[in-house]
Design a protein around this motif. Structure first.
Motif, mmCIF file in Angstrom:
data_model
loop_
_atom_site.group_PDB
_atom_site.id
_atom_site.type_symbol
_atom_site.label_atom_id
_atom_site.label_comp_id
_atom_site.label_asym_id
_atom_site.label_seq_id
_atom_site.Cartn_x
_atom_site.Cartn_y
_atom_site.Cartn_z
ATOM 1 N N GLN A 67 83.190 -2.307 41.056
ATOM 2 C CA GLN A 67 84.647 -2.493 40.442
ATOM 3 C C GLN A 67 84.781 -1.553 39.483
ATOM 4 O OE1 GLN A 67 85.982 -6.723 39.362
ATOM 5 N NE2 GLN A 67 84.181 -7.449 40.639
ATOM 6 N N TYR A 68 83.901 -1.019 38.619
ATOM 7 C CA TYR A 68 83.864 0.074 37.702
ATOM 8 C C TYR A 68 84.091 1.310 38.285
ATOM 9 C CZ TYR A 68 83.083 -2.417 33.197
ATOM 10 O OH TYR A 68 83.260 -3.093 32.145
ATOM 11 N N VAL A 69 83.142 1.361 39.334
ATOM 12 C CA VAL A 69 83.645 2.470 40.300
ATOM 13 C C VAL A 69 84.770 2.947 41.048
ATOM 14 C CG1 VAL A 69 82.512 3.912 42.251
ATOM 15 C CG2 VAL A 69 80.981 2.621 40.487
ATOM 16 N N ASN A 83 90.645 -7.117 25.820
ATOM 17 C CA ASN A 83 90.620 -7.720 27.161
ATOM 18 C C ASN A 83 89.946 -6.550 28.219
ATOM 19 O OD1 ASN A 83 92.204 -7.882 30.065
ATOM 20 N ND2 ASN A 83 91.592 -10.126 29.181
ATOM 21 N N CYS A 84 88.736 -7.184 28.965
ATOM 22 C CA CYS A 84 88.396 -6.450 30.023
ATOM 23 C C CYS A 84 88.755 -6.419 31.233
ATOM 24 C CB CYS A 84 86.669 -6.860 30.239
ATOM 25 S SG CYS A 84 85.847 -5.914 31.395
ATOM 26 N N LEU A 85 89.279 -5.283 32.008
ATOM 27 C CA LEU A 85 89.853 -5.315 33.194
ATOM 28 C C LEU A 85 88.928 -5.709 34.313
ATOM 29 C CD1 LEU A 85 92.524 -4.384 34.663
ATOM 30 C CD2 LEU A 85 91.771 -1.993 34.428
ATOM 31 N N VAL A 86 87.710 -5.506 34.045
ATOM 32 C CA VAL A 86 86.791 -5.923 35.231
ATOM 33 C C VAL A 86 86.303 -7.437 35.117
ATOM 34 C CG1 VAL A 86 84.292 -5.746 36.068
ATOM 35 C CG2 VAL A 86 85.970 -3.847 35.325
ATOM 36 N N CYS A 87 85.942 -8.243 33.924
ATOM 37 C CA CYS A 87 85.461 -9.402 33.991
ATOM 38 C C CYS A 87 86.555 -10.224 33.506
ATOM 39 C CB CYS A 87 84.347 -9.625 33.013
ATOM 40 S SG CYS A 87 84.538 -9.387 31.310
ATOM 41 N N HIS A 88 87.985 -9.683 33.129
ATOM 42 C CA HIS A 88 89.029 -10.367 32.811
ATOM 43 C C HIS A 88 88.727 -11.411 31.512
ATOM 44 C CE1 HIS A 88 91.435 -9.083 36.075
ATOM 45 N NE2 HIS A 88 90.639 -9.141 36.867
ATOM 46 N N ILE A 117 83.864 -0.223 25.295
ATOM 47 C CA ILE A 117 82.879 -0.878 25.834
ATOM 48 C C ILE A 117 83.373 -2.316 26.259
ATOM 49 C CG2 ILE A 117 81.200 0.900 25.950
ATOM 50 C CD1 ILE A 117 79.945 -0.774 23.633
ATOM 51 N N CYS A 118 82.911 -3.102 27.186
ATOM 52 C CA CYS A 118 82.995 -4.549 27.140
ATOM 53 C C CYS A 118 81.789 -5.210 26.609
ATOM 54 C CB CYS A 118 83.247 -5.044 28.798
ATOM 55 S SG CYS A 118 83.130 -6.742 28.857
ATOM 56 N N PRO A 119 81.954 -6.376 25.651
ATOM 57 C CA PRO A 119 80.789 -6.855 25.325
ATOM 58 C C PRO A 119 79.979 -7.724 26.264
ATOM 59 C CG PRO A 119 82.554 -7.431 24.064
ATOM 60 C CD PRO A 119 83.331 -6.520 25.049
ATOM 61 N N ASP A 120 80.539 -7.909 27.497
ATOM 62 C CA ASP A 120 79.689 -8.515 28.570
ATOM 63 C C ASP A 120 79.272 -7.640 29.440
ATOM 64 O OD1 ASP A 120 78.605 -10.949 29.526
ATOM 65 O OD2 ASP A 120 80.162 -11.385 30.811
ATOM 66 N N CYS A 121 80.133 -7.122 30.191
ATOM 67 C CA CYS A 121 79.589 -6.250 31.457
ATOM 68 C C CYS A 121 79.173 -4.862 31.141
ATOM 69 C CB CYS A 121 80.623 -6.448 32.595
ATOM 70 S SG CYS A 121 82.407 -6.228 32.486
ATOM 71 N N THR A 122 79.322 -4.345 30.012
ATOM 72 C CA THR A 122 78.834 -2.811 29.952
ATOM 73 C C THR A 122 77.389 -3.144 29.800
ATOM 74 O OG1 THR A 122 80.833 -2.108 28.595
ATOM 75 C CG2 THR A 122 78.477 -1.237 28.246
#
Ligand SMILES: [Zn+2]
Ligand SMILES: [Zn+2]
Length: 324
Positions: A198-200, A268-273, A228-233
């Motif tokens: 999704q990041y790609v 808010n992270c666009l990938v993990c919402h 950066i995202c606290p969860d998915c980075t």
């Protein structure tokens, strides 16, 4: 009676499938067929049929989305046949909706605007509809279309989502309908549409279309500072580059202050919402200008009765990833 009436969701599902397929085919060529030393334009000359098919799918989807909105009132408005010829009187047999011709083009557009508030949709949609229809007609009749290139078609796909379903709808549909490949259930995953992929995709679209265009189709402001995202980075581990630099992977920045204000305490992270609590103080690492610090309350341990703090929440700078 006319039986087997389609619902608004039936049309919407078809539309989303067409649009996501149109996007996937373009993205696949760019991601899988580019080779060093070969011009991208030559690859796309060879694959022009992919772009043509994507335009035809987009046109199909656009009509289906209008039909979906009209069907929220009633799909009977979509029937082309004059009502005086409808076989619906008591002595007639039932007719199946699927056997009937439905309206398209101008009739569809005019019926659509008869069923919705014009404050919700405007001339932009009319112009977009005409643009897609004309291009599609040139392609299916094989007459005089200009050479197709991927960027305008990608924009056309995103615009179809945004104009009818609103900002953010493309991204949600892509996350929902992308590679749900059966092979990912067993053994080595194939075509998995995980967070890294999704990041790609976000990187791919942003590189091709630019931040201004992304802002038209996503709710977040791509021109704002990103974190950066606290969860998915770093979910996939680390990446070591040729120069020996070690970084987390993925480390693309698609986390945004929400709302985007100087004293905002939420990202808010666009990938993990997910939403994450942040405090707005300067990072304590020398040279880092970050002032968005993630507060990880999972580590926090406070006595509920006395308020005594046994363990403080851990804190991380979302600009440089330094523990505070
Ligand atoms: Zn995330
Ligand atoms: Zn920092």
């Amino acid at each position: 009676m006319i039986t087997n009436l389609p619902t608004a969701d039936d049309y919407k599902n078809v539309a989303f499938e067409c649009l996501i397929q149109a996007y996937k085919s373009i993205c696949k060529v760019d991601n899988e067929e580019l080779e060093e030393g070969v011009e991208r334009a030559d690859i796309w000359d060879y694959n022009e049929i992919v772009l043509k098919t994507s335009v035809i799918l987009t046109h199909q989807a656009l009509e289906a989305l209008l039909k979906s909105k009209i069907s929220e009132k009633t799909p009977l408005l979509l029937i082309e046949q004059k009502r005086e010829n409808w076989k619906t009187l008591p002595d007639s047999e039932d007719s199946d909706f699927a056997d009937l011709y439905t309206i398209s083009g101008q009739e569809l557009l005019r019926t659509f605007f008869a069923t919705i508030k014009t404050t919700d949709f405007n001339q932009d949609l009319v112009n977009h509809f005409e643009e897609v229809r004309l291009l599609r007609n040139k392609l299916v009749h094989g007459i005089g279309a200009d050479k197709l290139t991927p960027e305008p078609i990608l924009t056309m796909i995103l615009k179809t989502f945004t104009l009818i379903c609103g900002k953010g709808s493309f991204w949600l549909a892509l996350q929902d309908k992308f590679y749900d490949h059966p092979a990912q259930l067993e053994g080595e995953p194939v075509f998995v549409f995980g967070r890294v992929e999704q990041y790609v995709h976000l990187e791919y679209l942003e590189a091709l279309l630019g931040r201004g265009e992304m802002n038209r189709h996503f709710e977040h402001d791509f021109k704002a500072r990103r974190y950066i995202c606290p969860d998915c980075t770093g979910e996939e581990g680390v990446l070591v580059t040729d120069d020996g630099q070690v970084s987390q992977y993925p480390n693309f920045r698609y986390t945004f202050l929400t709302p985007n204000e100087p004293d905002s305490s939420n990202v808010n992270c666009l990938v993990c919402h997910q939403d994450f609590e942040v405090e707005r103080v300067d990072c304590n690492k020398e040279g880092c200008k970050g002032n968005v610090i993630f507060i990880n309350r999972e580590d926090e341990d406070i006595d509920e009765e006395t308020g005594e703090v046994y363990e403080e929440a851990s804190k991380i700078c979302l600009t440089c990833d330094e523990i505070q």
